[in-house]
Each structure stands twice: as structure tokens, then as C-alpha cells.
Design a protein around this motif. Structure first.
Motif, short mmCIF file in Angstrom:
data_model
loop_
_atom_site.label_atom_id
_atom_site.label_comp_id
_atom_site.label_asym_id
_atom_site.label_seq_id
_atom_site.Cartn_x
_atom_site.Cartn_y
_atom_site.Cartn_z
N GLU A 169 28.38 40.12 25.53
CA GLU A 169 29.29 40.70 26.52
C GLU A 169 28.72 40.53 27.93
OE1 GLU A 169 31.44 44.43 25.80
OE2 GLU A 169 30.47 44.47 23.83
N ARG A 170 27.40 40.58 28.05
CA ARG A 170 26.79 40.37 29.37
C ARG A 170 27.11 38.97 29.88
NH1 ARG A 170 20.51 41.67 30.40
NH2 ARG A 170 21.39 43.77 30.20
N THR A 171 27.10 38.00 28.98
CA THR A 171 27.43 36.62 29.37
C THR A 171 28.90 36.51 29.78
OG1 THR A 171 25.73 35.73 27.89
CG2 THR A 171 27.45 34.21 28.62
N VAL A 172 29.76 37.23 29.07
CA VAL A 172 31.18 37.24 29.43
C VAL A 172 31.34 37.78 30.85
CG1 VAL A 172 33.45 38.25 28.95
CG2 VAL A 172 31.99 37.50 27.06
N LYS A 173 30.66 38.88 31.16
CA LYS A 173 30.75 39.46 32.50
C LYS A 173 30.23 38.48 33.55
CE LYS A 173 30.35 44.30 31.06
NZ LYS A 173 29.56 45.56 31.18
N ALA A 174 29.15 37.77 33.22
CA ALA A 174 28.60 36.79 34.16
C ALA A 174 29.61 35.67 34.42
CB ALA A 174 27.29 36.22 33.62
N HIS A 175 30.26 35.22 33.36
CA HIS A 175 31.28 34.17 33.52
C HIS A 175 32.44 34.68 34.38
CE1 HIS A 175 29.56 31.04 31.15
NE2 HIS A 175 29.62 31.70 30.00
N LEU A 176 32.86 35.93 34.16
CA LEU A 176 33.96 36.49 34.95
C LEU A 176 33.59 36.58 36.43
CD1 LEU A 176 35.33 39.30 32.60
CD2 LEU A 176 36.53 37.23 33.33
N THR A 177 32.36 36.97 36.69
CA THR A 177 31.90 37.03 38.08
C THR A 177 31.98 35.66 38.73
OG1 THR A 177 30.42 38.90 37.64
CG2 THR A 177 29.95 37.56 39.59
N ALA A 178 31.55 34.64 38.00
CA ALA A 178 31.60 33.26 38.52
C ALA A 178 33.04 32.80 38.70
CB ALA A 178 30.85 32.33 37.57
N ILE A 179 33.90 33.14 37.75
CA ILE A 179 35.31 32.75 37.82
C ILE A 179 35.98 33.38 39.03
CG2 ILE A 179 37.55 33.02 36.68
CD1 ILE A 179 35.94 32.87 33.98
N PHE A 180 35.76 34.68 39.21
CA PHE A 180 36.38 35.38 40.34
C PHE A 180 35.91 34.77 41.66
CE2 PHE A 180 37.08 39.70 38.00
CZ PHE A 180 37.97 39.07 37.14
N SER A 181 34.63 34.43 41.73
CA SER A 181 34.08 33.86 42.96
C SER A 181 34.69 32.48 43.24
CB SER A 181 32.56 33.75 42.85
OG SER A 181 32.01 33.12 43.99
N LYS A 182 34.74 31.63 42.23
CA LYS A 182 35.26 30.28 42.41
C LYS A 182 36.75 30.27 42.78
CE LYS A 182 32.04 27.80 39.35
NZ LYS A 182 31.93 26.96 38.13
N LEU A 183 37.49 31.21 42.21
CA LEU A 183 38.94 31.24 42.45
C LEU A 183 39.33 32.17 43.60
CD1 LEU A 183 40.31 31.25 38.78
CD2 LEU A 183 39.78 29.31 40.27
N ASP A 184 38.31 32.80 44.20
CA ASP A 184 38.53 33.71 45.34
C ASP A 184 39.51 34.82 44.97
OD1 ASP A 184 38.21 34.72 47.89
OD2 ASP A 184 39.83 33.51 48.75
N ILE A 185 39.22 35.48 43.85
CA ILE A 185 40.04 36.60 43.39
C ILE A 185 39.12 37.78 43.09
CG2 ILE A 185 41.89 35.17 42.45
CD1 ILE A 185 40.60 35.42 39.71
N HIS A 186 39.72 38.94 42.82
CA HIS A 186 38.92 40.14 42.67
C HIS A 186 39.14 40.89 41.36
CE1 HIS A 186 37.82 39.63 46.86
NE2 HIS A 186 39.10 39.53 47.16
N ASP A 187 40.18 40.55 40.61
CA ASP A 187 40.41 41.28 39.37
C ASP A 187 41.21 40.42 38.39
OD1 ASP A 187 43.25 41.58 39.90
OD2 ASP A 187 42.71 43.13 41.33
N ARG A 188 41.47 40.98 37.23
CA ARG A 188 42.10 40.23 36.15
C ARG A 188 43.57 39.93 36.41
NH1 ARG A 188 38.98 41.76 30.69
NH2 ARG A 188 36.96 42.18 31.62
N LEU A 189 44.25 40.84 37.06
CA LEU A 189 45.65 40.57 37.37
C LEU A 189 45.77 39.38 38.32
CD1 LEU A 189 48.60 41.34 37.05
CD2 LEU A 189 48.35 42.89 38.99
N GLN A 190 44.88 39.32 39.31
CA GLN A 190 44.88 38.18 40.22
C GLN A 190 44.53 36.89 39.47
OE1 GLN A 190 42.22 39.20 43.43
NE2 GLN A 190 43.78 40.40 44.50
N LEU A 191 43.72 37.00 38.43
CA LEU A 191 43.39 35.83 37.61
C LEU A 191 44.65 35.28 36.96
CD1 LEU A 191 41.43 33.88 36.18
CD2 LEU A 191 41.09 35.66 34.44
N ILE A 192 45.47 36.16 36.41
CA ILE A 192 46.72 35.72 35.78
C ILE A 192 47.63 35.07 36.80
CG2 ILE A 192 48.85 36.54 34.70
CD1 ILE A 192 47.24 38.56 33.17
#
Length: 214
Positions: A169-192
Motif C-alpha cells: 500500500e505504501r508503494t501505491v501511495k507513492a505511485h499516486l503522489t507521482a501521478i498527481f504531480s505529473k498530471l498537475d492534479i490534487h485528488d482522485r476526482l481530478q484524476l478521473i
């Protein structure tokens, strides 16, 4: 920023004051009298479980967060329907309470992780996500990040993503942090919204931000 905790249980105040030193323990009458635009009113569910009118009145004047000793998704949905902008465990750590306050005061909504997954899955289906995925967005991510992003967007919790991808789960969180940074978003709704290219939609772009722990 003012923080009012509506409860008769004074024993809980030291925990909450660890997050907000100036927080006050108040009655429901005091909360309604003192509520304002710069106020977060935290309501203990176990003492006001069936008082929908009280929550609705408060929500018209202040930002409301419902706290519960035994959080349940159904109760969280009910609280949101009554106008609350957050729902969390009454014994949440001080840092979490501060995060909740920041989210709700910025027009976001804080919900438990399990409920977050349900909300995300429903939103993905509503936007016909499987047919609307923007390949240009995915190209900005690594293969593993793409897998995590799509799984989360479809409503999988961190625990489920970790199990399905055989990572922690820690790795999942790390990936999400990287994803949010690369896509310039802040939460999961913005990801969708980013993945489906719906950012220009008035209905979607004006939707509130939903948050929980990553």
C-alpha cells in the motif's frame, strides 16, 4: 478560523484541541448561534444521529463535519446529504483533523477511504470512463503508474490495488503522489476528470473535490 465541537463529552476536547488549540466545546444551541462563514462545526454523530434539520441549518451558515466513534459509509452518505462537507472518525489524529479542515474549508469533501472508492467508481461509470480514456494523459505516466491510475479511477481502494498488482500500500501511495504531480492534479476526482478529458464540462468541472488519505 473558528472550530466548534458540538458534544457533551468534555473528555474528547483535549484530543481535538491538540489539532485546534482554540477549539470550543459547545451545545447545539450555541453552535447555531455562533456559526459563521469562518467556522467549522464538528458534530459528534452519536449525540445528533437523527437530527437532520439541525445539520441542515448549520450547513447553511458554516462548514460542517460529522464525527463518529463507529464510522459507517451509510451514515457518511446521510451526513453529506444533510449538508455536511466531511465525515470522519471522532478519534482521528490531530494531523488528520487539520487536513480535514483544510479540505472542507476549500470547498472539498472529506470521506472515508471505502466510501471514496465507491464515489470514484460511480463517477467513472457515469462518465463512461472505459471508452473515454485519454491516451495522451496515460503517455505521461510509467506503465505501473498507468495501472495504478486506472485501477484507482475505477474505484479500487489502495488495499485492493496493492493486492491486484502485488505491491505494498505504501508503494501505491507513492505511485499516486507521482501521478498527481505529473498530471498537475490534487485528488482522485481530478484524476478521473483528467483521464476522461471531461475538464471542460461545466457539470463536472464544478463538482466538489473529494478527499481522504491517499
Amino acid at each position: 478560523m473558528n472550530h466548534l465541537f458540538v458534544t457533551q463529552d468534555q473528555a474528547l476536547m483535549p484530543r481535538w484541541q491538540a489539532a485546534f488549540a482554540e477549539a470550543k466545546c459547545v451545545t447545539s444551541e450555541q453552535a447555531e448561534a455562533w456559526a459563521g462563514a469562518d467556522t467549522v462545526v464538528w458534530v459528534l454523530k452519536e449525540e445528533h444521529a437523527a437530527d437532520g434539520p439541525f445539520l441542515r441549518r448549520l450547513a447553511q451558515r458554516a462548514t460542517v463535519v460529522v464525527l463518529s466513534m463507529i464510522p459507517e459509509n451509510s451514515a457518511a452518505m446521510e451526513a453529506l446529504q444533510q449538508g455536511a462537507r466531511g465525515y470522519a472518525h471522532a478519534l482521528s489524529p490531530a494531523d488528520t483533523l487539520k487536513q480535514i479542515a483544510t479540505v472542507v474549508m476549500n470547498q472539498g469533501i472529506w470521506v472515508p477511504p471505502d466510501l471514496m472508492a465507491q464515489v470514484m467508481g460511480s463517477t467513472w461509470r457515469l462518465l463512461n470512463g472505459d471508452q473515454q480514456v485519454q491516451s495522451s494523459v496515460l503517455e505521461a505516466l510509467t506503465q505501473r503508474e498507468r495501472e495504478v491510475a486506472l485501477a484507482v479511477a475505477k474505484g479500487a481502494s489502495n488495499k485492493v490495488v496493492a493486492r491486484e498488482l502485488d505491491i505494498t500500500e505504501r508503494t501505491v501511495k507513492a505511485h499516486l503522489t507521482a501521478i498527481f504531480s505529473k498530471l498537475d492534479i490534487h485528488d482522485r476526482l481530478q484524476l478521473i476528470i483528467k483521464l476522461t478529458g471531461k475538464g471542460a464540462s461545466e457539470k463536472v468541472s464544478n463538482a466538489p473535490s473529494y478527499s481522504s488519505s491517499k
